[in-house]
Design an enzyme around this catalytic site. Structure first.
Site, PDB file in Angstrom:
ATOM      1  N   CYS A  89       0.819  -1.201   0.000  1.00  0.00           N
ATOM      2  CA  CYS A  89       0.000   0.000   0.000  1.00  0.00           C
ATOM      3  C   CYS A  89       0.863   1.266   0.000  1.00  0.00           C
ATOM      4  O   CYS A  89       1.387   1.627  -1.044  1.00  0.00           O
ATOM      5  CB  CYS A  89      -0.996  -0.042   1.148  1.00  0.00           C
ATOM      6  SG  CYS A  89      -2.475   0.914   0.781  1.00  0.00           S
TER       7      CYS A  89
ATOM      8  N   HIS B  10      -3.588  -4.959   0.368  1.00  0.00           N
ATOM      9  CA  HIS B  10      -3.002  -5.549   1.580  1.00  0.00           C
ATOM     10  C   HIS B  10      -3.105  -7.069   1.529  1.00  0.00           C
ATOM     11  O   HIS B  10      -4.029  -7.649   2.109  1.00  0.00           O
ATOM     12  CB  HIS B  10      -3.729  -5.030   2.822  1.00  0.00           C
ATOM     13  CG  HIS B  10      -3.488  -3.590   3.097  1.00  0.00           C
ATOM     14  ND1 HIS B  10      -2.402  -3.150   3.828  1.00  0.00           N
ATOM     15  CD2 HIS B  10      -4.167  -2.488   2.731  1.00  0.00           C
ATOM     16  CE1 HIS B  10      -2.437  -1.828   3.898  1.00  0.00           C
ATOM     17  NE2 HIS B  10      -3.495  -1.395   3.238  1.00  0.00           N
TER      18      HIS B  10
ATOM     19  N   GLU C 144      -1.579  -9.166   3.119  1.00  0.00           N
ATOM     20  CA  GLU C 144      -1.425  -9.786   4.444  1.00  0.00           C
ATOM     21  C   GLU C 144      -2.754 -10.241   5.046  1.00  0.00           C
ATOM     22  O   GLU C 144      -2.797 -11.151   5.864  1.00  0.00           O
ATOM     23  CB  GLU C 144      -0.704  -8.837   5.414  1.00  0.00           C
ATOM     24  CG  GLU C 144      -1.423  -7.542   5.777  1.00  0.00           C
ATOM     25  CD  GLU C 144      -1.108  -6.370   4.833  1.00  0.00           C
ATOM     26  OE1 GLU C 144      -0.702  -6.630   3.671  1.00  0.00           O
ATOM     27  OE2 GLU C 144      -1.277  -5.212   5.255  1.00  0.00           O
TER      28      GLU C 144
HETATM   29  N1  GLN Z   1      -1.897   6.623   2.965  1.00  0.00           N
HETATM   30  C1  GLN Z   1      -2.052   5.896   1.755  1.00  0.00           C
HETATM   31  C2  GLN Z   1      -3.426   6.061   1.147  1.00  0.00           C
HETATM   32  O1  GLN Z   1      -4.352   6.393   1.853  1.00  0.00           O
HETATM   33  C3  GLN Z   1      -1.744   4.422   1.962  1.00  0.00           C
HETATM   34  C4  GLN Z   1      -2.714   3.735   2.839  1.00  0.00           C
HETATM   35  C5  GLN Z   1      -2.196   2.429   3.365  1.00  0.00           C
HETATM   36  O2  GLN Z   1      -1.004   2.186   3.331  1.00  0.00           O
HETATM   37  N2  GLN Z   1      -3.077   1.602   3.898  1.00  0.00           N
HETATM   38  O3  GLN Z   1      -3.603   5.854  -0.020  1.00  0.00           O
END
Ligand code: GLN
Length: 558
Positions: free
Chosen positions: A399, A530, A532
């Protein structure tokens, strides 16, 4: 009666059983792991099981909470942002759970108030009791129905005796009153061994059981958490004072790994006891597959060293690795599968914001930058990405870790000066990571809760890439939680510059996976989602496995 009517009647006549799990003495006794382990055992006895978590706070979901306050926010397939216990349930049950399985005081009140506004209470006085517990019961029963569960586990957050969870205990009491045979309660308690006395004390557990009784709820089973196993004498003492048979007191000493817990519980014949409490058909507990996983995890001798570069580590004097729980577990499952154990070093990137040597990163077999938000520690993270790229250290960006890999590449390889994510620099000359127009409107209205791009989205993978090889499929589904995306206008330029977008949304509008070609770097992959959240002990995640394989290769070479 029509066909549908007949079917409904059969469904309704099926007895569903409910097991509430509550915590006594102190928070953090391991209710979540106890609930998950109960689920593993019941499932291993051939029952259909589902698990719910009730969190007593007013927040409607866990999405707006600071990670250092709450730990990891676990995102469900359908997009709800929940507590990390939901992740434990999914991992232990090896099942995907819907948002119906999670509630908070805030979400319960919200629906009661909405119903009242919609005249659904027929004009009567709507009251805290019984209407709040009734709403809770309705939700529990609907979740059980949707899962077609034989046994529904319901973990009530918080500790008995505190004010916040009393209405949930009231729901448990009311359900038990309606169907005493079908509802049971497990008290997960703690037995301290004070250093000055050196003896395990049962009194706090006795008080916890009585406090529970004062809410009209009686424990059928007590899981006695303690630093060491419980002796028979203490089991009998708890039995006598807490009003349960001594076989219903389960010893739950501290363990090396949480995955030992179902096996330890079963040594205490927990499956048979729960069967007796809920009058379930008695069956054998078949934990073979689980036991094989645990054996595999213990057999490993070789170790990998992984650097996890984030910023949500400190809570006062304590290091909180809970924030990245699913990432750690995902790494472990894949490593065990390959015969390795992982040693994780937590790197607080705020320390690298203003320079300083990164040479020590060379010792890592792989580097992970997990999800994150905001400006803090970002320059440090960019330096870490850069180091991993230039020194060909296997890199997995999750992310924010993917977005920053794109920023780093734009800046340092393509020479786009001032390239940034608009999350950090709203006026960046090259906003390679931008906010989607719909997200812009939400933020302008100050609507933060539950408004990110959340939950499962499909992604198509490009032939001949690392991602496609890792997954072994052309189309995948992964869970998201973010507001920002790779700016579509920059995609052709970034591709020309050598970045490979190996996964995109089916309409190719959103870039989901970025990587470097194999001849440039052995494993440099960033994912907008994600992965994970989908890693399970009995089904390690293919992308984490590919990353760990690359780390193993580096280890062998150095
Ligand atoms: N801050 C980034 C976004 O909102 C990444 C979010 C995250 O890593 N879950 O796009």
């Amino acid at each position: 009666m029509g066909r549908a009517g007949k079917r409904a009647a059969t469904v309704a006549s099926r007895t569903r059983k409910y097991l509430f799990v509550v915590g006594g003495v102190m928070s953090g006794v391991g209710k979540g792991i106890a609930t998950s382990s109960l689920g593993t055992i019941l499932k291993a006895r051939g029952h259909k099981v589902t698990a719910l978590k009730i969190d007593p706070y007013i927040n409607v979901d866990a999405g707006t909470m600071n990670p250092t306050e709450h730990g990891e926010v676990f995102v469900l397939e359908d997009g709800l942002e929940t507590d990390q216990d939901m992740g434990n349930y999914e991992r232990f049950l090896n099942e995907t759970l819907p948002s119906a399985n999670y509630m908070t005081t805030g979400s319960v009140y919200l629906s009661v108030i909405e119903k009242e506004r919609n005249l659904e209470y027929g004009g009567r006085n709507v009251e805290v009791v019984p209407d709040i517990p009734l709403e809770v019961i309705g939700r529990i029963e609907r979740a059980a129905e949707a899962a077609d569960a034989d046994v529904t586990l319901v973990e009530i957050g918080g500790t008995v005796g505190e004010y916040q969870n009393i209405l949930f205990l009231e729901a448990a009491r009311m359900m038990k009153q309606r169907a005493p045979e079908d509802v049971g309660t497990v008290l997960v308690s703690y037995l301290p061994v004070p250093g000055s006395i050196g003896e395990m004390k049962t009194k706090p557990t006795q008080y916890a059981a009585r406090t529970l009784n004062s809410a009209g709820v009686f424990a059928d089973l007590i899981i006695a958490r303690a630093p060491t196993p419980l002796d028979q004498k203490r089991k009998e003492k708890i039995s006598r004072f807490c009003n349960v048979p001594s076989e219903h007191v389960i010893s739950a000493p501290d363990v090396e790994s949480i995955y030992d817990v179902p096996l330890n519980f079963e040594k205490e014949r927990l499956g048979d006891t729960v069967s007796a409490i809920l009058s379930l058909h008695r069956r054998e507990t078949r934990l073979g597959e689980w036991a094989a996983f645990v054996r595999r995890s213990k057999r490993v001798k070789k170790r990998l060293s992984i650097g996890l570069a984030g910023k949500y580590f400190k809570s006062g004097e304590f290091v909180l690795s809970d924030v990245y729980l699913s990432v750690l577990e995902a790494l472990k499952f894949s490593a065990y599968e390959l015969g390795y154990a992982v040693d994780i070093d937590y790197l607080d990137t705020r320390a690298y914001d203003k320079g300083g040597s990164l040479q020590k990163l060379k010792k890592y077999d792989g580097i992970v930058i997990p999800g994150g938000f905001g400006k803090e520690g970002i320059e440090g993270k960019l330096r870490v990405v850069s180091f991993a790229r230039r020194h060909r250290i296997p890199y997995l960006g999750l992310c924010y870790g993917m977005q920053l890999a794109v920023v780093e590449y734009a800046r340092n390889v393509m020479g786009l000066k001032g390239a940034a994510t608009v999350e950090v620099d709203a006026k960046a000359p090259h906003p390679v990571i931008d906010i989607l127009p719909e997200q812009k409107h939400l933020l302008a209205d100050g609507r933060y809760g539950g408004t990110m791009r959340l939950g499962a989205y499909p992604c198509v993978l490009k032939k001949g890439t690392l991602a496609r090889e890792a997954y072994g499929r052309a189309r995948i589904t992964e869970r998201h939680r973010h507001r920002y995306e790779v700016h579509p206008d920059y995609v052709p330029r970034l591709e020309e510059g050598g970045l490979v977008f190996s996964g995109t949304s089916p309409d190719r509008r959103l870039m989901e996976i970025v990587e470097l070609p194999r001849h440039v770097h052995p494993f440099f992959v960033g994912v907008q989602f994600h992965p994970e959240f989908l890693a399970r002990p009995l089904a390690p995640h293919p992308l984490f496995t590919a990353f760990v394989k690359a780390a193993v290769n580096r280890r062998r070479r150095t």
